[in-house]
Design a protein around this motif. Structure first.
Motif, PDB file in Angstrom:
ATOM      1  N   VAL A  25     -13.911 -23.164  -9.625  1.00 28.36           N
ATOM      2  CA  VAL A  25     -13.797 -22.452 -10.903  1.00 28.36           C
ATOM      3  C   VAL A  25     -12.498 -21.649 -10.964  1.00 28.36           C
ATOM      4  CG1 VAL A  25     -16.275 -22.336 -11.311  1.00 28.36           C
ATOM      5  CG2 VAL A  25     -15.152 -20.482 -10.063  1.00 28.36           C
ATOM      6  N   CYS A  26     -11.541 -21.984 -10.108  1.00 32.61           N
ATOM      7  CA  CYS A  26     -10.238 -21.314 -10.082  1.00 32.61           C
ATOM      8  C   CYS A  26      -9.238 -22.138 -10.879  1.00 32.61           C
ATOM      9  CB  CYS A  26      -9.774 -21.173  -8.628  1.00 32.61           C
ATOM     10  SG  CYS A  26      -8.022 -20.824  -8.433  1.00 32.61           S
ATOM     11  N   PHE A  68     -16.436 -28.077 -15.005  1.00 33.19           N
ATOM     12  CA  PHE A  68     -16.442 -26.658 -15.377  1.00 33.19           C
ATOM     13  C   PHE A  68     -15.453 -26.356 -16.494  1.00 33.19           C
ATOM     14  CE2 PHE A  68     -14.975 -22.231 -14.842  1.00 33.19           C
ATOM     15  CZ  PHE A  68     -16.180 -21.589 -15.072  1.00 33.19           C
ATOM     16  N   PHE A  69     -14.215 -26.761 -16.348  1.00 34.09           N
ATOM     17  CA  PHE A  69     -13.171 -26.339 -17.285  1.00 34.09           C
ATOM     18  C   PHE A  69     -13.093 -27.194 -18.543  1.00 34.09           C
ATOM     19  CE2 PHE A  69     -11.408 -24.385 -13.368  1.00 34.09           C
ATOM     20  CZ  PHE A  69     -11.310 -23.084 -13.831  1.00 34.09           C
ATOM     21  N   THR A  70     -13.407 -28.475 -18.419  1.00 33.21           N
ATOM     22  CA  THR A  70     -13.276 -29.369 -19.579  1.00 33.21           C
ATOM     23  C   THR A  70     -14.575 -29.468 -20.362  1.00 33.21           C
ATOM     24  OG1 THR A  70     -11.603 -30.656 -18.372  1.00 33.21           O
ATOM     25  CG2 THR A  70     -12.605 -31.684 -20.315  1.00 33.21           C
ATOM     26  N   ARG A  71     -15.707 -29.479 -19.637  1.00 34.73           N
ATOM     27  CA  ARG A  71     -17.001 -29.622 -20.321  1.00 34.73           C
ATOM     28  C   ARG A  71     -17.840 -28.342 -20.291  1.00 34.73           C
ATOM     29  NH1 ARG A  71     -16.687 -34.194 -17.080  1.00 34.73           N
ATOM     30  NH2 ARG A  71     -18.474 -33.582 -15.796  1.00 34.73           N
ATOM     31  N   ARG A  72     -17.341 -27.318 -19.625  1.00 38.25           N
ATOM     32  CA  ARG A  72     -18.007 -26.008 -19.558  1.00 38.25           C
ATOM     33  C   ARG A  72     -19.446 -26.129 -19.039  1.00 38.25           C
ATOM     34  NH1 ARG A  72     -15.523 -25.447 -24.715  1.00 38.25           N
ATOM     35  NH2 ARG A  72     -17.514 -25.326 -25.778  1.00 38.25           N
ATOM     36  N   MET A  91     -17.965 -19.004 -22.743  1.00 34.14           N
ATOM     37  CA  MET A  91     -17.871 -19.646 -21.431  1.00 34.14           C
ATOM     38  C   MET A  91     -18.302 -18.666 -20.351  1.00 34.14           C
ATOM     39  SD  MET A  91     -14.562 -21.677 -19.986  1.00 34.14           S
ATOM     40  CE  MET A  91     -14.573 -22.560 -18.434  1.00 34.14           C
ATOM     41  N   ARG A  92     -18.996 -19.194 -19.335  1.00 31.17           N
ATOM     42  CA  ARG A  92     -19.550 -18.322 -18.299  1.00 31.17           C
ATOM     43  C   ARG A  92     -18.954 -18.631 -16.929  1.00 31.17           C
ATOM     44  NH1 ARG A  92     -23.638 -15.499 -20.210  1.00 31.17           N
ATOM     45  NH2 ARG A  92     -24.521 -14.934 -18.177  1.00 31.17           N
ATOM     46  N   MET A  93     -18.668 -17.560 -16.182  1.00 28.72           N
ATOM     47  CA  MET A  93     -18.332 -17.703 -14.768  1.00 28.72           C
ATOM     48  C   MET A  93     -19.646 -17.917 -14.021  1.00 28.72           C
ATOM     49  SD  MET A  93     -16.167 -17.948 -12.397  1.00 28.72           S
ATOM     50  CE  MET A  93     -14.625 -17.430 -13.155  1.00 28.72           C
TER      51      MET A  93
END
Length: 216
Positions: free
Chosen positions: A16-17, A129-133, A97-99
């Motif tokens: 998630v970085c 994570f970043f493209t599809r959340r 969006m959530r961490m």
């Protein structure tokens, strides 16, 4: 003369970085531009090891952890989105969006590595994570990622629910933090040159060329 032998690069990262995505993509471009092959090894690091299972709103998380203002957060997201697009990666940020907790995701990478799929799993999780959340703490999400790699989703699910490799992943996390890794990405070239942060394609190319010439 440049030695065409692969150069080992150990990448300590969290899925998630965003800068891990950028750094890897820059490194890959540098390898392609120089014609120097890489031998990649991914290692676990948790940016937020105490993140609760339900996660936290990303903007609220950044404000609490770093004091990031909404405007600064928006500017950072815009910059990352532009950088990602230039490197062929889609960052699709949103206010909701959530961490998330990433320990299960690191366990999936470790498990996928038994089938030679650690690299593919790391990249697939970053995209999830970043493209599809998607929630990388969700076992079903991780099972789908496993399936996308041609691995058994049922086996992935069973592994995650059993906790079979949890101690091993914790041990690997401690190994790197005990050696001074406090931020990611951290890349260790040829087991001896450590570089932190996304350094840019040109800098990575210089490192690869230097090491390749040393080995010639």
């Amino acid at each position: 003369m440049i030695d065409p032998s692969p150069i080992r690069v150990d990448i300590v990262s969290d899925v998630v970085c965003p800068w891990c995505v950028i750094g890897y993509r820059q490194l890959a471009r540098a390898a392609e531009a120089t014609g120097i092959p890489l031998e990649l090894h991914w290692h676990p690091f948790e940016l937020n090891p105490d993140m609760p299972p339900e996660g936290e709103n990303l903007r609220a998380h950044l404000a609490a952890k770093y004091g990031t203002t909404p405007e600064a957060s928006r500017q950072a997201r815009d910059r990352l989105t532009e950088l990602g697009a230039s490197l062929g990666f889609t960052f699709d940020y949103a206010d909701d969006m959530r961490m998330v907790n990433t320990f299960k995701a690191h366990r999936l990478v470790e498990w996928a590595g038994e089938s030679g799929q650690a690299h593919a799993a790391s990249l697939a999780l970053m995209e999830a994570f970043f493209t599809r959340r998607e929630d990388l703490n969700d076992t079903e999400v991780l099972a789908r990622v496993a399936a996308s790699l041609g691995l058994s989703p049922d086996d992935a699910r069973a592994m995650l629910e059993s906790g079979v490799n949890a101690a091993l992943v914790r041990e690997k996390e401690r190994f790197w933090t005990s050696r001074g890794v406090s931020g990611v990405p951290t890349m260790i070239f040829a087991r001896r040159h450590a570089v932190s942060g996304a350094q840019g394609e040109a800098n990575y190319a210089r490192i690869l060329q230097h090491l390749s010439q040393e080995a010639a």
